[in-house]
Enzyme design. Structure first.
Site, PDB file in Angstrom:
ATOM      1  N   TYR A 198      52.672  50.418  17.681  1.00  9.66           N
ATOM      2  CA  TYR A 198      52.644  48.951  17.750  1.00  9.66           C
ATOM      3  C   TYR A 198      54.020  48.379  18.072  1.00  9.66           C
ATOM      4  O   TYR A 198      55.029  48.817  17.544  1.00  9.66           O
ATOM      5  CB  TYR A 198      52.159  48.352  16.421  1.00  9.66           C
ATOM      6  CG  TYR A 198      52.227  46.835  16.417  1.00  9.66           C
ATOM      7  CD1 TYR A 198      51.187  46.082  16.942  1.00  9.66           C
ATOM      8  CD2 TYR A 198      53.364  46.164  15.956  1.00  9.66           C
ATOM      9  CE1 TYR A 198      51.257  44.698  16.991  1.00  9.66           C
ATOM     10  CE2 TYR A 198      53.435  44.779  15.997  1.00  9.66           C
ATOM     11  CZ  TYR A 198      52.379  44.047  16.522  1.00  9.66           C
ATOM     12  OH  TYR A 198      52.467  42.689  16.582  1.00  9.66           O
ATOM     13  N   THR A 200      28.271  34.444  59.123  1.00  5.43           N
ATOM     14  CA  THR A 200      29.409  35.360  59.052  1.00  5.43           C
ATOM     15  C   THR A 200      30.562  34.592  59.703  1.00  5.43           C
ATOM     16  O   THR A 200      30.327  33.804  60.635  1.00  5.43           O
ATOM     17  CB  THR A 200      29.162  36.681  59.809  1.00  5.43           C
ATOM     18  OG1 THR A 200      28.886  36.387  61.171  1.00  5.43           O
ATOM     19  CG2 THR A 200      28.000  37.466  59.210  1.00  5.43           C
ATOM     20  N   HIS A 201      31.752  34.783  59.188  1.00  2.00           N
ATOM     21  CA  HIS A 201      32.927  34.036  59.681  1.00  2.00           C
ATOM     22  C   HIS A 201      32.701  32.518  59.571  1.00  2.00           C
ATOM     23  O   HIS A 201      33.287  31.752  60.340  1.00  2.00           O
ATOM     24  CB  HIS A 201      33.260  34.396  61.122  1.00  2.00           C
ATOM     25  CG  HIS A 201      33.292  35.873  61.377  1.00  2.00           C
ATOM     26  ND1 HIS A 201      34.434  36.627  61.242  1.00  2.00           N
ATOM     27  CD2 HIS A 201      32.299  36.731  61.718  1.00  2.00           C
ATOM     28  CE1 HIS A 201      34.146  37.907  61.524  1.00  2.00           C
ATOM     29  NE2 HIS A 201      32.853  37.995  61.803  1.00  2.00           N
ATOM     30  N   ASN A 253      49.064  46.026  11.392  1.00  5.35           N
ATOM     31  CA  ASN A 253      48.856  46.603  12.721  1.00  5.35           C
ATOM     32  C   ASN A 253      47.400  47.005  12.969  1.00  5.35           C
ATOM     33  O   ASN A 253      46.845  46.716  14.029  1.00  5.35           O
ATOM     34  CB  ASN A 253      49.800  47.789  12.936  1.00  5.35           C
ATOM     35  CG  ASN A 253      51.255  47.363  12.927  1.00  5.35           C
ATOM     36  OD1 ASN A 253      51.540  46.161  12.949  1.00  5.35           O
ATOM     37  ND2 ASN A 253      52.172  48.315  12.895  1.00  5.35           N
ATOM     38  N   SER A 286      35.659   8.513  43.121  1.00  8.19           N
ATOM     39  CA  SER A 286      37.067   8.314  43.443  1.00  8.19           C
ATOM     40  C   SER A 286      37.473   6.935  42.970  1.00  8.19           C
ATOM     41  O   SER A 286      36.687   5.984  43.045  1.00  8.19           O
ATOM     42  CB  SER A 286      37.269   8.431  44.949  1.00  8.19           C
ATOM     43  OG  SER A 286      38.458   7.757  45.327  1.00  8.19           O
ATOM     44  N   GLU A 344      34.407  22.561  41.997  1.00  6.61           N
ATOM     45  CA  GLU A 344      35.822  22.649  42.402  1.00  6.61           C
ATOM     46  C   GLU A 344      36.683  23.171  41.256  1.00  6.61           C
ATOM     47  O   GLU A 344      37.583  23.988  41.443  1.00  6.61           O
ATOM     48  CB  GLU A 344      36.352  21.274  42.825  1.00  6.61           C
ATOM     49  CG  GLU A 344      35.864  20.805  44.174  1.00  6.61           C
ATOM     50  CD  GLU A 344      36.386  19.405  44.470  1.00  6.61           C
ATOM     51  OE1 GLU A 344      37.542  19.284  44.896  1.00  6.61           O
ATOM     52  OE2 GLU A 344      35.638  18.433  44.256  1.00  6.61           O
ATOM     53  N   LYS A 378      32.720   7.717  47.537  1.00  6.40           N
ATOM     54  CA  LYS A 378      32.849   9.145  47.226  1.00  6.40           C
ATOM     55  C   LYS A 378      32.015   9.619  46.047  1.00  6.40           C
ATOM     56  O   LYS A 378      31.869   8.933  45.052  1.00  6.40           O
ATOM     57  CB  LYS A 378      34.317   9.482  46.936  1.00  6.40           C
ATOM     58  CG  LYS A 378      35.228   9.259  48.124  1.00  6.40           C
ATOM     59  CD  LYS A 378      35.230  10.434  49.055  1.00  6.40           C
ATOM     60  CE  LYS A 378      36.173  11.483  48.529  1.00  6.40           C
ATOM     61  NZ  LYS A 378      36.179  12.645  49.409  1.00  6.40           N
ATOM     62  N   SER A 393      52.743  33.402  14.817  1.00 11.60           N
ATOM     63  CA  SER A 393      51.571  33.335  15.698  1.00 11.60           C
ATOM     64  C   SER A 393      50.431  32.537  15.076  1.00 11.60           C
ATOM     65  O   SER A 393      49.370  32.392  15.660  1.00 11.60           O
ATOM     66  CB  SER A 393      51.085  34.747  16.034  1.00 11.60           C
ATOM     67  OG  SER A 393      50.875  35.491  14.840  1.00 11.60           O
ATOM     68  N   ASN A 438      32.279  13.298  44.349  1.00 13.40           N
ATOM     69  CA  ASN A 438      32.981  14.580  44.500  1.00 13.40           C
ATOM     70  C   ASN A 438      32.375  15.679  43.634  1.00 13.40           C
ATOM     71  O   ASN A 438      32.046  15.439  42.473  1.00 13.40           O
ATOM     72  CB  ASN A 438      34.454  14.406  44.125  1.00 13.40           C
ATOM     73  CG  ASN A 438      35.163  13.427  45.037  1.00 13.40           C
ATOM     74  OD1 ASN A 438      34.857  13.346  46.227  1.00 13.40           O
ATOM     75  ND2 ASN A 438      36.082  12.660  44.472  1.00 13.40           N
ATOM     76  N   LYS A 440      47.123  37.507  22.553  1.00 15.41           N
ATOM     77  CA  LYS A 440      46.033  36.657  22.099  1.00 15.41           C
ATOM     78  C   LYS A 440      45.762  35.450  22.977  1.00 15.41           C
ATOM     79  O   LYS A 440      44.614  35.188  23.361  1.00 15.41           O
ATOM     80  CB  LYS A 440      46.268  36.228  20.658  1.00 15.41           C
ATOM     81  CG  LYS A 440      46.009  37.383  19.720  1.00 15.41           C
ATOM     82  CD  LYS A 440      46.551  37.162  18.345  1.00 15.41           C
ATOM     83  CE  LYS A 440      46.885  38.496  17.716  1.00 15.41           C
ATOM     84  NZ  LYS A 440      48.007  39.194  18.381  1.00 15.41           N
ATOM     85  N   GLN A 460      51.731  40.713  20.123  1.00 13.94           N
ATOM     86  CA  GLN A 460      51.341  39.401  19.624  1.00 13.94           C
ATOM     87  C   GLN A 460      51.032  38.460  20.796  1.00 13.94           C
ATOM     88  O   GLN A 460      50.284  37.494  20.650  1.00 13.94           O
ATOM     89  CB  GLN A 460      52.463  38.821  18.756  1.00 13.94           C
ATOM     90  CG  GLN A 460      52.114  37.505  18.100  1.00 13.94           C
ATOM     91  CD  GLN A 460      53.052  37.192  16.950  1.00 13.94           C
ATOM     92  OE1 GLN A 460      53.028  37.838  15.917  1.00 13.94           O
ATOM     93  NE2 GLN A 460      53.923  36.224  17.155  1.00 13.94           N
TER      94      GLN A 460
END
Ligand code: ARG
Length: 470
Positions: free
Chosen positions: A328, A166-167, A121, A288, A301, A294, A34, A296, A336, A333
């Site tokens: 353990y 709303t919606h 451990n 772009s 995003e 563009k 590891s 963006n 992480k 391991q």
């Protein structure tokens, strides 16, 4: 024969090589190692070792001289690591054995005494908790920076009118400040969750040893104190095995990212030419390669997209822990990489937002014009009729007919004449036009949690106080 199937170095080179008669398979060595990722906890490992050695000297397991030698060696190793000169070896499996072996290499036989009364451990459980506590504090600070900027912006935009949805349909006018404070509430709860998680992270498992504790006269309260933990953990089996504190952190991170993804989504919508509510400065956007026009909103995003990986890490850790018998197991391991990435991602996304939010520019005229469309004061007309003695359900019906008429006329409610409105109810009088204005609509919602500018200002003051008390 591929290199992988070759047996590597002689077994005695391993810190645990005594009972082995054949060297580890080279692939197995790589598979079980590891160190490529847990070397991130090197400083915490050294910190834990320093505290352990200091305590051992205090209880007489190490002499003062041995402790001085070990502490000096560990400090030199910390310097080596910081300078990028530490010779990490996969054959030594993990960060713990790399550092311990290096200590013996540097200071000689005394180095071999460091591991008295502990196990990897409890060592690894200690390191993760120390590392995570450090990340929690960084993340908490960044969350506070974001919220400070957010509340400042909300205060500046306390009078700015925009449509509330709303919606995703225009519903009632709200103030932009009020909308921003909704984000702030989500983040306040995230902060509370983070601090609550910190309490359970900040306990010391050191001294649990492999699983059962140790026969040396260790002082667990002392190492806990030296490491800034609130107290030692209670049960040795639990101490080395559970990673619920890491799961809790990932749950915090998943909710945080979920909240940031919602704000991101709104920024993406609002910067589109269809909404055109805000301007996001060029430095947070990209272009772009094919469409020259563009700009963006990549940063929001990407934050929205990163929610997926953090949610994934939460599920990874839950699944990792599920059904593990005490105590353990090597499975752990695998805790992480998801944990590290969840923390990194949370910190990066907070940084992006904390930088971006103060730079947002509201396009007030566009927001106002959008709020004026979509009959967003229809509820105000219904409430007006109720105040004139009409039952709410009847008022709802009357306003519905008025809206339908206005749609036919291609006008908004406020643009209809008094006579036109009176076709639907004789209770409508000249004073109706006050409630049909957007300013009147928002100002009327004047109670705790309401969108009235005065309430937004009061809420900002309360939010600032809460932040200052952290
Ligand atoms: N690298 C291990 C981990 O991350 C350290 C603990 C290993 N303990 C053991 N008995 N094999 O969990």
């Amino acid at each position: 024969m591929s290199k992988d199937t070759n047996a590597s170095a002689n077994p005695a080179a391993k810190l645990w090589g005594g009972r082995f008669s054949e060297a580890t398979d080279a692939f197995v060595e790589r598979f079980t190692a590891s160190v490529s990722f847990d070397q991130r906890m090197a400083m915490e490992d050294i910190q834990g070792s320093l505290a352990h050695a200091e305590m051992l000297s205090e209880v007489g397991v190490l002499t003062a001289e041995e402790y001085e030698q070990i502490a000096g060696g560990l400090q030199d190793i910390a310097g080596e690591i910081e300078a990028g000169q530490f010779p990490w070896e996969v054959a030594l499996e993990d960060v713990h054995m790399n550092i311990e072996a290096r200590l013996t290499q540097r200071i000689g036989a005394t180095g071999k005494k460091l591991h008295t009364g502990r196990s990897r451990n409890d060592q690894v459980a200690t390191d993760i908790r120390l590392w995570l506590r450090g990340r929690i504090d960084l993340i908490g600070a960044e969350l506070t920076r974001l919220q400070t900027g957010l509340v400042d912006l909300a205060e500046r935009e306390a009078d700015t009118i925009m449509p509330g949805f709303t919606h995703l349909q225009s519903a009632q006018p709200v103030t932009f400040g009020h909308h921003l404070l909704a984000w702030n509430e989500m983040l306040t709860r995230d902060y509370e969750r983070l601090m609550d998680c910190r309490k359970r992270v900040n306990r010391s498992p050191l001294g649990a040893a492999a699983l059962a504790g140790t026969s040396y006269p260790i002082d667990r309260a002392r190492t806990a104190e030296l490491l800034g933990f609130d107290a030692p953990t209670e049960n040795s089996l639990d101490s080395v095995s559970d990673r619920d504190f890491a799961i809790e952190f990932c749950a915090f991170a998943a909710l945080l990212l979920t909240h940031l993804s919602r704000a991101s989504e709104e920024l993406v919508l609002w910067t589109s030419s269809q909404f055109d509510f805000i301007d996001l400065p060029d430095r947070f956007c990209t272009g772009s390669s094919i469409m020259p026009q563009k700009k963006n909103p990549d940063v929001p995003e990407l934050v929205r997209g990163k929610t997926g990986r953090v949610n994934g890490h939460l599920v990874s850790l839950l699944t990792l822990m599920k059904s593990q018998p005490l105590a353990y197991n090597k499975d752990n391991q695998e805790d992480k990489e998801p944990l590290f990435d969840a923390a990194d991602t949370a910190l990066d996304c907070l940084r992006a937002f904390a930088d971006m939010v103060p730079a947002l520019e509201a396009k007030k005229e566009n927001m106002l014009a959008a709020a004026a469309q979509g009959f967003s004061t229809a509820t105000d007309l219904a409430d007006y009729l109720v105040r004139k003695g009409v039952a709410f359900r009847d008022a709802h019906e009357i306003v519905g007919q008025s809206v339908s008429f206005a749609i036919e006329q291609g006008a908004d409610l406020a643009e209809l004449s008094l006579q036109q409105l009176q076709q639907f109810s004789a209770d409508i009088g000249e004073d109706v036009f006050e409630v049909l204005t957007l300013e009147g609509s928002v100002a009327a919602r004047d109670h705790i949690g309401g969108t009235a500018p005065a309430q937004v200002r009061a809420a900002c003051a309360r939010a600032k106080k809460l932040i200052a008390a952290r």
